[in-house]
Design a protein around this motif. Structure first.
Motif, PDB file in Angstrom:
ATOM      1  N   SER A  30     -23.848   7.732 -54.868  1.00 44.31           N
ATOM      2  CA  SER A  30     -23.747   7.519 -53.427  1.00 44.31           C
ATOM      3  C   SER A  30     -22.325   7.101 -53.046  1.00 44.31           C
ATOM      4  O   SER A  30     -21.756   7.597 -52.065  1.00 44.31           O
ATOM      5  CB  SER A  30     -24.746   6.449 -52.992  1.00 44.31           C
ATOM      6  N   LYS A  31     -21.730   6.195 -53.826  1.00 44.14           N
ATOM      7  CA  LYS A  31     -20.356   5.759 -53.563  1.00 44.14           C
ATOM      8  C   LYS A  31     -19.379   6.932 -53.665  1.00 44.14           C
ATOM      9  O   LYS A  31     -18.480   7.083 -52.834  1.00 44.14           O
ATOM     10  CB  LYS A  31     -19.938   4.662 -54.553  1.00 44.14           C
ATOM     11  N   ILE A  32     -19.544   7.748 -54.712  1.00 40.88           N
ATOM     12  CA  ILE A  32     -18.643   8.892 -54.918  1.00 40.88           C
ATOM     13  C   ILE A  32     -18.759   9.882 -53.768  1.00 40.88           C
ATOM     14  O   ILE A  32     -17.742  10.338 -53.220  1.00 40.88           O
ATOM     15  CB  ILE A  32     -18.938   9.565 -56.274  1.00 40.88           C
ATOM     16  N   ILE A  33     -19.993  10.218 -53.375  1.00 42.42           N
ATOM     17  CA  ILE A  33     -20.185  11.185 -52.288  1.00 42.42           C
ATOM     18  C   ILE A  33     -19.626  10.635 -50.979  1.00 42.42           C
ATOM     19  O   ILE A  33     -18.962  11.345 -50.226  1.00 42.42           O
ATOM     20  CB  ILE A  33     -21.676  11.555 -52.157  1.00 42.42           C
ATOM     21  N   ARG A  34     -19.867   9.362 -50.713  1.00 44.54           N
ATOM     22  CA  ARG A  34     -19.335   8.767 -49.481  1.00 44.54           C
ATOM     23  C   ARG A  34     -17.806   8.717 -49.500  1.00 44.54           C
ATOM     24  O   ARG A  34     -17.160   8.918 -48.485  1.00 44.54           O
ATOM     25  CB  ARG A  34     -19.928   7.387 -49.256  1.00 44.54           C
ATOM     26  N   LYS A  35     -17.211   8.470 -50.681  1.00 51.58           N
ATOM     27  CA  LYS A  35     -15.750   8.457 -50.798  1.00 51.58           C
ATOM     28  C   LYS A  35     -15.179   9.860 -50.536  1.00 51.58           C
ATOM     29  O   LYS A  35     -14.177  10.005 -49.843  1.00 51.58           O
ATOM     30  CB  LYS A  35     -15.330   7.952 -52.167  1.00 51.58           C
ATOM     31  N   SER A  40     -12.293  13.452 -47.155  1.00 49.48           N
ATOM     32  CA  SER A  40     -12.274  14.768 -46.521  1.00 49.48           C
ATOM     33  C   SER A  40     -12.525  14.698 -45.025  1.00 49.48           C
ATOM     34  O   SER A  40     -12.589  15.726 -44.364  1.00 49.48           O
ATOM     35  CB  SER A  40     -13.324  15.668 -47.172  1.00 49.48           C
ATOM     36  N   ASN A  41     -12.712  13.470 -44.500  1.00 51.51           N
ATOM     37  CA  ASN A  41     -12.923  13.261 -43.067  1.00 51.51           C
ATOM     38  C   ASN A  41     -14.160  14.009 -42.558  1.00 51.51           C
ATOM     39  O   ASN A  41     -14.133  14.639 -41.514  1.00 51.51           O
ATOM     40  CB  ASN A  41     -11.677  13.667 -42.279  1.00 51.51           C
ATOM     41  N   TYR A  42     -15.274  13.928 -43.343  1.00 51.40           N
ATOM     42  CA  TYR A  42     -16.525  14.560 -42.955  1.00 51.40           C
ATOM     43  C   TYR A  42     -17.330  13.624 -42.069  1.00 51.40           C
ATOM     44  O   TYR A  42     -17.215  12.408 -42.145  1.00 51.40           O
ATOM     45  CB  TYR A  42     -17.357  14.943 -44.174  1.00 51.40           C
ATOM     46  N   ASN A  43     -18.199  14.199 -41.268  1.00 53.39           N
ATOM     47  CA  ASN A  43     -19.096  13.459 -40.401  1.00 53.39           C
ATOM     48  C   ASN A  43     -20.041  12.615 -41.255  1.00 53.39           C
ATOM     49  O   ASN A  43     -20.496  13.043 -42.301  1.00 53.39           O
ATOM     50  CB  ASN A  43     -19.888  14.463 -39.563  1.00 53.39           C
ATOM     51  N   ASP A  44     -20.366  11.398 -40.792  1.00 51.86           N
ATOM     52  CA  ASP A  44     -21.258  10.502 -41.530  1.00 51.86           C
ATOM     53  C   ASP A  44     -22.647  11.102 -41.718  1.00 51.86           C
ATOM     54  O   ASP A  44     -23.281  10.906 -42.754  1.00 51.86           O
ATOM     55  CB  ASP A  44     -21.372   9.151 -40.820  1.00 51.86           C
ATOM     56  N   ALA A  45     -23.156  11.799 -40.725  1.00 57.50           N
ATOM     57  CA  ALA A  45     -24.490  12.402 -40.840  1.00 57.50           C
ATOM     58  C   ALA A  45     -24.498  13.462 -41.944  1.00 57.50           C
ATOM     59  O   ALA A  45     -25.460  13.567 -42.703  1.00 57.50           O
ATOM     60  CB  ALA A  45     -24.905  13.017 -39.514  1.00 57.50           C
ATOM     61  N   ARG A  46     -23.441  14.214 -42.029  1.00 56.93           N
ATOM     62  CA  ARG A  46     -23.325  15.247 -43.064  1.00 56.93           C
ATOM     63  C   ARG A  46     -23.257  14.608 -44.450  1.00 56.93           C
ATOM     64  O   ARG A  46     -23.911  15.052 -45.391  1.00 56.93           O
ATOM     65  CB  ARG A  46     -22.068  16.073 -42.788  1.00 56.93           C
ATOM     66  N   THR A  47     -22.496  13.527 -44.587  1.00 55.12           N
ATOM     67  CA  THR A  47     -22.387  12.816 -45.859  1.00 55.12           C
ATOM     68  C   THR A  47     -23.734  12.205 -46.243  1.00 55.12           C
ATOM     69  O   THR A  47     -24.146  12.287 -47.398  1.00 55.12           O
ATOM     70  CB  THR A  47     -21.319  11.714 -45.760  1.00 55.12           C
ATOM     71  N   SER A  48     -24.432  11.636 -45.293  1.00 57.19           N
ATOM     72  CA  SER A  48     -25.739  11.036 -45.566  1.00 57.19           C
ATOM     73  C   SER A  48     -26.746  12.082 -46.032  1.00 57.19           C
ATOM     74  O   SER A  48     -27.601  11.796 -46.879  1.00 57.19           O
ATOM     75  CB  SER A  48     -26.275  10.336 -44.325  1.00 57.19           C
ATOM     76  N   LEU A  49     -26.659  13.277 -45.505  1.00 59.83           N
ATOM     77  CA  LEU A  49     -27.551  14.353 -45.921  1.00 59.83           C
ATOM     78  C   LEU A  49     -27.328  14.704 -47.393  1.00 59.83           C
ATOM     79  O   LEU A  49     -28.287  14.860 -48.155  1.00 59.83           O
ATOM     80  CB  LEU A  49     -27.319  15.585 -45.039  1.00 59.83           C
TER      81      LEU A  49
END
Length: 178
Positions: A30-35, A40-49
């Motif tokens: 989860s930490k790696i994906i969120r980092k 990459s300046n991705y939307n939080d909703a996209r990262t959470s998915l």
């Protein structure tokens, strides 16, 4: 009470270790994906998915690990799983595009250089689109055309077509092709 747990002492210990390792894996992944999402300046909703997809995969790995620890008879388990997968397979055969769109959404998250707010052109001879990305969902992109129309475009088709990125809607710094 010891009489109840003594025969299963090793399995309980190994199960506790497996659960601890899976929780650690879940936390680290989860930490790696969120980092990656922040870098990459991705939307939080996209990262959470994507985090949710990773958690589902870890859950299935955990079920497999605990089944091995507790010596589940794989012949019986195989019969149950094959029956379940047969029903699911028939149900999903008509919906294969759902799985391909989810997979394409994960691939787009990690590899494609466009994000919400970018102006793109999809190079499709049958349905050419030049629009601004409003949102990136699990199954499709929401695109706002220059005529102010809202268009949904499936993620799996986006991987199959050429895409030209013109930059963000806030800054028009030229175009780059993918």
């Amino acid at each position: 009470m010891n009489i109840l747990f003594d025969p299963y002492k090793n399995q309980l210990l190994y199960t506790a270790i497996a659960v601890a390792l899976l929780l650690l894996l879940k936390y680290l992944l989860s930490k790696i994906i969120r980092k990656v999402g922040v870098i990459s300046n991705y939307n939080d909703a996209r990262t959470s998915l994507i985090v949710r997809y990773a958690n589902i995969a870890i859950f299935f790995i955990g079920i497999a690990a605990i089944s091995i620890i507790w010596n589940v008879d794989f012949e019986d388990l195989g019969l149950i799983l094959s029956s379940i997968f047969a029903v699911i397979g028939v149900a999903l055969f008509a919906q294969w595009s759902i799985l391909s769109n989810i997979t394409a959404g994960v691939i787009l998250f990690f590899t494609f250089p466009f994000k919400i707010g970018d102006k793109i052109e999809i190079l499709d001879k049958d349905f050419p689109v030049r629009a601004t990305i409003e949102d990136i969902k699990a199954f499709h992109l929401l695109l706002r055309t220059e005529e102010d129309e809202l268009v949904t475009y499936p993620n799996n088709l986006l991987l199959q077509k050429g895409v030209k990125v013109y930059g963000s809607s806030a800054e028009d710094d030229g175009s780059r092709s993918l």
